[in-house]
Design a protein around this motif. Structure first.
Motif, PDB file in Angstrom:
ATOM      1  N   ILE A   1      44.275 -30.889  15.114  1.00 24.22           N
ATOM      2  CA  ILE A   1      44.418 -29.857  16.151  1.00 24.22           C
ATOM      3  C   ILE A   1      43.088 -29.641  16.870  1.00 24.22           C
ATOM      4  O   ILE A   1      43.027 -29.583  18.105  1.00 24.22           O
ATOM      5  CB  ILE A   1      44.923 -28.531  15.534  1.00 24.22           C
ATOM      6  CG1 ILE A   1      46.363 -28.680  15.062  1.00 24.22           C
ATOM      7  CG2 ILE A   1      44.785 -27.369  16.514  1.00 24.22           C
ATOM      8  CD1 ILE A   1      47.378 -28.860  16.161  1.00 24.22           C
ATOM      9  N   ILE A   2      42.007 -29.551  16.109  1.00 24.29           N
ATOM     10  CA  ILE A   2      40.679 -29.373  16.704  1.00 24.29           C
ATOM     11  C   ILE A   2      40.321 -30.569  17.577  1.00 24.29           C
ATOM     12  O   ILE A   2      39.814 -30.413  18.691  1.00 24.29           O
ATOM     13  CB  ILE A   2      39.622 -29.139  15.602  1.00 24.29           C
ATOM     14  CG1 ILE A   2      39.852 -27.783  14.936  1.00 24.29           C
ATOM     15  CG2 ILE A   2      38.206 -29.243  16.168  1.00 24.29           C
ATOM     16  CD1 ILE A   2      39.083 -27.580  13.646  1.00 24.29           C
ATOM     17  N   ALA A   3      40.603 -31.777  17.090  1.00 25.14           N
ATOM     18  CA  ALA A   3      40.302 -32.987  17.867  1.00 25.14           C
ATOM     19  C   ALA A   3      41.134 -33.038  19.146  1.00 25.14           C
ATOM     20  O   ALA A   3      40.614 -33.387  20.223  1.00 25.14           O
ATOM     21  CB  ALA A   3      40.561 -34.234  17.018  1.00 25.14           C
ATOM     22  N   MET A   4      42.406 -32.681  19.054  1.00 25.84           N
ATOM     23  CA  MET A   4      43.267 -32.712  20.231  1.00 25.84           C
ATOM     24  C   MET A   4      42.788 -31.710  21.280  1.00 25.84           C
ATOM     25  O   MET A   4      42.624 -32.055  22.451  1.00 25.84           O
ATOM     26  CB  MET A   4      44.713 -32.394  19.836  1.00 25.84           C
ATOM     27  CG  MET A   4      45.675 -32.441  21.012  1.00 25.84           C
ATOM     28  SD  MET A   4      47.371 -32.029  20.562  1.00 25.84           S
ATOM     29  CE  MET A   4      47.229 -30.259  20.340  1.00 25.84           C
ATOM     30  N   PHE A   5      42.549 -30.472  20.869  1.00 25.84           N
ATOM     31  CA  PHE A   5      42.094 -29.465  21.835  1.00 25.84           C
ATOM     32  C   PHE A   5      40.686 -29.757  22.334  1.00 25.84           C
ATOM     33  O   PHE A   5      40.357 -29.446  23.476  1.00 25.84           O
ATOM     34  CB  PHE A   5      42.214 -28.057  21.252  1.00 25.84           C
ATOM     35  CG  PHE A   5      43.619 -27.532  21.283  1.00 25.84           C
ATOM     36  CD1 PHE A   5      44.289 -27.371  22.482  1.00 25.84           C
ATOM     37  CD2 PHE A   5      44.293 -27.242  20.108  1.00 25.84           C
ATOM     38  CE1 PHE A   5      45.600 -26.901  22.525  1.00 25.84           C
ATOM     39  CE2 PHE A   5      45.595 -26.772  20.131  1.00 25.84           C
ATOM     40  CZ  PHE A   5      46.258 -26.602  21.336  1.00 25.84           C
ATOM     41  N   GLY A   6      39.860 -30.389  21.507  1.00 28.84           N
ATOM     42  CA  GLY A   6      38.529 -30.790  21.955  1.00 28.84           C
ATOM     43  C   GLY A   6      38.606 -31.813  23.067  1.00 28.84           C
ATOM     44  O   GLY A   6      37.907 -31.710  24.084  1.00 28.84           O
ATOM     45  N   SER A   7      39.475 -32.804  22.904  1.00 24.06           N
ATOM     46  CA  SER A   7      39.603 -33.824  23.950  1.00 24.06           C
ATOM     47  C   SER A   7      40.214 -33.232  25.212  1.00 24.06           C
ATOM     48  O   SER A   7      39.825 -33.598  26.329  1.00 24.06           O
ATOM     49  CB  SER A   7      40.434 -35.018  23.460  1.00 24.06           C
ATOM     50  OG  SER A   7      41.796 -34.715  23.413  1.00 24.06           O
ATOM     51  N   LEU A   8      41.142 -32.311  25.052  1.00 29.82           N
ATOM     52  CA  LEU A   8      41.723 -31.643  26.224  1.00 29.82           C
ATOM     53  C   LEU A   8      40.684 -30.765  26.927  1.00 29.82           C
ATOM     54  O   LEU A   8      40.682 -30.657  28.158  1.00 29.82           O
ATOM     55  CB  LEU A   8      42.945 -30.820  25.825  1.00 29.82           C
ATOM     56  CG  LEU A   8      44.176 -31.642  25.452  1.00 29.82           C
ATOM     57  CD1 LEU A   8      45.260 -30.756  24.868  1.00 29.82           C
ATOM     58  CD2 LEU A   8      44.689 -32.418  26.656  1.00 29.82           C
ATOM     59  N   TYR A   9      39.806 -30.161  26.162  1.00 30.65           N
ATOM     60  CA  TYR A   9      38.720 -29.372  26.750  1.00 30.65           C
ATOM     61  C   TYR A   9      37.845 -30.257  27.634  1.00 30.65           C
ATOM     62  O   TYR A   9      37.528 -29.897  28.773  1.00 30.65           O
ATOM     63  CB  TYR A   9      37.882 -28.714  25.650  1.00 30.65           C
ATOM     64  CG  TYR A   9      36.571 -28.165  26.143  1.00 30.65           C
ATOM     65  CD1 TYR A   9      36.518 -26.965  26.844  1.00 30.65           C
ATOM     66  CD2 TYR A   9      35.379 -28.856  25.933  1.00 30.65           C
ATOM     67  CE1 TYR A   9      35.314 -26.465  27.321  1.00 30.65           C
ATOM     68  CE2 TYR A   9      34.179 -28.372  26.398  1.00 30.65           C
ATOM     69  CZ  TYR A   9      34.147 -27.171  27.093  1.00 30.65           C
ATOM     70  OH  TYR A   9      32.949 -26.699  27.562  1.00 30.65           O
TER      71      TYR A   9
END
Length: 145
Positions: A21-29
């Motif tokens: 989840i952190i990796a996904m939202f980080g890449s979206l950021y």
């Protein structure tokens, strides 16, 4: 004693899901807020990372520890892509001989925190964490069987 193994696997599975989840939202950021356009290798890493959020989320709810074998394989493939991408950015020989991979060069570095942390490095870290947690879950599940 068997209950404590089950509890530790549940915690490990949740940690793997949280990492995804952190990796996904980080890449979206980086792409949606900072407006960094992903290169081709970044897209491949996303293709392997994003399903973890759903797959591991369902596994956490259902307490399905068998998923660890499959997440281990997916994380290994994603990690290899991330390692290759990171090498293109940081190893001069690799960067000099990199093939063109679309509109955005894979050798480009939007971030370079502390001189070594780039976006592929962050993805590699997430893939390593997910792989490691999946491996431990898989081993604990085999011991239990």
């Amino acid at each position: 004693m068997q209950e404590s193994k089950k509890d530790s696997r549940e915690t490990l599975l949740f940690a793997a899901w949280a990492t995804s989840i952190i990796a996904m939202f980080g890449s979206l950021y980086f792409s949606e807020i900072r407006q960094y356009e992903p290169c081709l290798l970044c897209w491949y890493q996303r293709i392997l990372m994003y399903p973890f959020a759903l797959i591991l989320g369902i596994a956490v709810v259902k307490k399905d520890y068998k998923i660890s074998f499959y997440t281990m394989i997916m994380a290994a493939v994603g990690g290899l892509i991330s390692l290759y991408h990171y090498s293109l950015q940081k190893v001069p020989f690799m960067a000099d001989n990199a093939v063109t991979c679309g509109r955005v060069p894979c050798t480009g570095q939007y971030i370079n925190w502390f001189g070594f942390i780039s976006i592929p490095f962050l993805a590699l870290t997430a893939f390593i964490i997910i792989f490691s947690l999946s491996l431990v879950i898989w081993k604990k599940s085999k011991e239990e069987a």
